[in-house]
Scaffold this active site. Structure first.
Site, PDB file in Angstrom:
ATOM      1  N   LYS A  55      10.310   4.978  -5.672  1.00  0.00           N
ATOM      2  CA  LYS A  55      10.418   6.418  -5.350  1.00  0.00           C
ATOM      3  C   LYS A  55       9.783   7.247  -6.472  1.00  0.00           C
ATOM      4  CE  LYS A  55      14.461   6.471  -2.343  1.00  0.00           C
ATOM      5  NZ  LYS A  55      15.072   5.125  -2.486  1.00  0.00           N
TER       6      LYS A  55
ATOM      7  N   ARG B 190      -4.635  -8.335  -9.417  1.00  0.00           N
ATOM      8  CA  ARG B 190      -5.551  -9.194 -10.165  1.00  0.00           C
ATOM      9  C   ARG B 190      -6.025  -8.417 -11.376  1.00  0.00           C
ATOM     10  NH1 ARG B 190     -11.086 -11.897  -8.140  1.00  0.00           N
ATOM     11  NH2 ARG B 190     -10.641 -13.998  -8.846  1.00  0.00           N
TER      12      ARG B 190
ATOM     13  N   HIS C 176       2.471   0.747 -12.827  1.00  0.00           N
ATOM     14  CA  HIS C 176       3.214  -0.474 -13.123  1.00  0.00           C
ATOM     15  C   HIS C 176       4.716  -0.185 -13.028  1.00  0.00           C
ATOM     16  CE1 HIS C 176       3.964  -4.423 -14.748  1.00  0.00           C
ATOM     17  NE2 HIS C 176       4.846  -3.888 -15.568  1.00  0.00           N
TER      18      HIS C 176
ATOM     19  N   ASN D  74      -3.794   2.644 -13.322  1.00  0.00           N
ATOM     20  CA  ASN D  74      -2.920   1.658 -12.675  1.00  0.00           C
ATOM     21  C   ASN D  74      -1.490   2.184 -12.698  1.00  0.00           C
ATOM     22  OD1 ASN D  74      -2.084  -0.869 -11.567  1.00  0.00           O
ATOM     23  ND2 ASN D  74      -1.417  -1.513 -13.617  1.00  0.00           N
TER      24      ASN D  74
ATOM     25  N   GLY E 171       0.781  -1.244   0.000  1.00  0.00           N
ATOM     26  CA  GLY E 171       0.000   0.000   0.000  1.00  0.00           C
ATOM     27  C   GLY E 171       0.806   1.283   0.000  1.00  0.00           C
TER      28      GLY E 171
ATOM     29  N   GLU F  33      -8.938  -3.670 -21.228  1.00  0.00           N
ATOM     30  CA  GLU F  33      -9.229  -5.082 -20.956  1.00  0.00           C
ATOM     31  C   GLU F  33      -7.972  -5.959 -20.930  1.00  0.00           C
ATOM     32  OE1 GLU F  33     -11.025  -3.141 -22.847  1.00  0.00           O
ATOM     33  OE2 GLU F  33     -13.165  -3.526 -22.517  1.00  0.00           O
ATOM     34  N   GLY F  34      -6.857  -5.429 -21.358  1.00  0.00           N
ATOM     35  CA  GLY F  34      -5.637  -6.232 -21.398  1.00  0.00           C
ATOM     36  C   GLY F  34      -4.842  -6.155 -20.099  1.00  0.00           C
ATOM     37  N   VAL F  35      -3.650  -6.748 -20.143  1.00  0.00           N
ATOM     38  CA  VAL F  35      -2.764  -6.717 -18.967  1.00  0.00           C
ATOM     39  C   VAL F  35      -1.756  -5.586 -19.148  1.00  0.00           C
ATOM     40  CG1 VAL F  35      -1.055  -8.020 -17.629  1.00  0.00           C
ATOM     41  CG2 VAL F  35      -3.038  -9.185 -18.591  1.00  0.00           C
TER      42      VAL F  35
HETATM   43  C1  GAR Z   1       4.237  -1.320  -6.974  1.00  0.00           C
HETATM   44  O1  GAR Z   1       5.596  -1.388  -7.326  1.00  0.00           O
HETATM   45  C2  GAR Z   1       3.361  -1.338  -8.204  1.00  0.00           C
HETATM   46  O2  GAR Z   1       3.919  -0.641  -9.278  1.00  0.00           O
HETATM   47  C3  GAR Z   1       3.293  -2.816  -8.480  1.00  0.00           C
HETATM   48  O3  GAR Z   1       3.174  -3.425  -7.216  1.00  0.00           O
HETATM   49  C4  GAR Z   1       3.802  -2.598  -6.261  1.00  0.00           C
HETATM   50  C5  GAR Z   1       2.808  -2.304  -5.170  1.00  0.00           C
HETATM   51  O4  GAR Z   1       3.439  -1.631  -4.125  1.00  0.00           O
HETATM   52  N1  GAR Z   1       2.205  -3.138  -9.321  1.00  0.00           N
HETATM   53  C6  GAR Z   1       2.258  -4.098 -10.244  1.00  0.00           C
HETATM   54  O5  GAR Z   1       3.226  -4.794 -10.427  1.00  0.00           O
HETATM   55  C7  GAR Z   1       0.984  -4.247 -11.061  1.00  0.00           C
HETATM   56  N2  GAR Z   1       1.245  -5.027 -12.222  1.00  0.00           N
HETATM   57  P1  GAR Z   1       2.588  -0.860  -3.049  1.00  0.00           P
HETATM   58  O6  GAR Z   1       1.538  -1.856  -2.530  1.00  0.00           O
HETATM   59  O7  GAR Z   1       3.569  -0.483  -1.990  1.00  0.00           O
HETATM   60  O8  GAR Z   1       1.954   0.312  -3.718  1.00  0.00           O
END
Ligand code: GAR
Length: 202
Positions: free
Chosen positions: A173, A92, A110, A108, A13, A143-145
């Site tokens: 960061k 998910r 990534h 989102n 989080g 709809e994709g990943v």
């Molecule tokens: C983050 O690095 C985010 O970019 C990644 O999970 C981590 C969550 O950290 N998300 C993915 O990989 C989605 N495909 P957080 O819970 O500390 O925000």
């Protein structure tokens, strides 16, 4: 009126906390009104409760399939007149039904420079591939990943001695800077999606 935001998370989080702090400092003209988690003990959900944000836990086994799980989440989000849904480490893929309900209103983050290294373990994928730069991407969800229109990216170097954890920290960061910025732009109605491209209005 402040824009209402819902956050979906599954874990630590830290991006959620970065968004929350940005709302409290007035850097984002919005308020996180709802946090939904699919992991009961997710540290992000614990923080949300501490901040006094309404936090809902959806248990996967209570629903026959992903579409009905996502529909139940969508109903709770709709009830609260949410403008923007932020995925913050929500591990998910959302069903097409959910995406259709909030098209253009789901973001989102990534930990890679998409379209490189979508899916899980993006930092490990980057190291193993041998790229010299990686980074973070905030994008709208389709709809994709990890395939929707890109809003903001930040670049970091990949160093020879990097482990997955070291690179992940360096990228994180940057995530904490660009996610609040993307949300700010959205709530100020400065983002325009045209096909695959996102334009930032002056
Ligand atoms: C983050 O690095 C985010 O970019 C990644 O999970 C981590 C969550 O950290 N998300 C993915 O990989 C989605 N495909 P957080 O819970 O500390 O925000």
């Amino acid at each position: 009126m402040k824009g209402k935001i819902a956050v979906l998370l599954s874990g630590r989080g830290s991006n959620f906390r970065a968004l929350y702090k940005a709302t409290k400092k007035g850097k984002i003209p919005g308020e996180i009104v709802l946090v939904i988690t699919d992991k009961k003990e997710a540290p992000g959900a614990v923080s949300a409760k501490e901040y006094g944000i309404e936090t809902l836990y959806f248990r996967r086994k209570d629903y026959p399939d992903k579409a009905s799980f996502d529909l139940a989440m969508a109903e709770e989000i709709k009830k609260r007149d949410v403008e923007l849904v932020c995925l913050a480490g929500y591990m998910r893929v959302l069903s097409p039904e959910f995406v259709r309900k909030f098209r253009g209103r789901i973001m989102n983050i990534h930990p890679a420079l998409l379209p490189c290294f979508p899916g899980l373990h993006a930092q490990k994928q980057a190291i193993e591939y041998g790229v010299k730069f990686s980074g973070a991407t905030v994008h709208f969800v389709d709809e994709g990943v990890d395939s929707g229109p890109i809003i903001i990216q930040a670049v970091v170097p990949v160093m020879q001695n990097d482990t997955e954890e070291i690179l992940a920290d360096r990228i994180l960061k940057e995530e904490h800077k660009i996610y609040p910025e993307a949300v700010r732009l959205f709530l100020q109605e400065k983002l325009e999606i045209k096909g695959r491209r996102v334009f930032i209005k002056k």
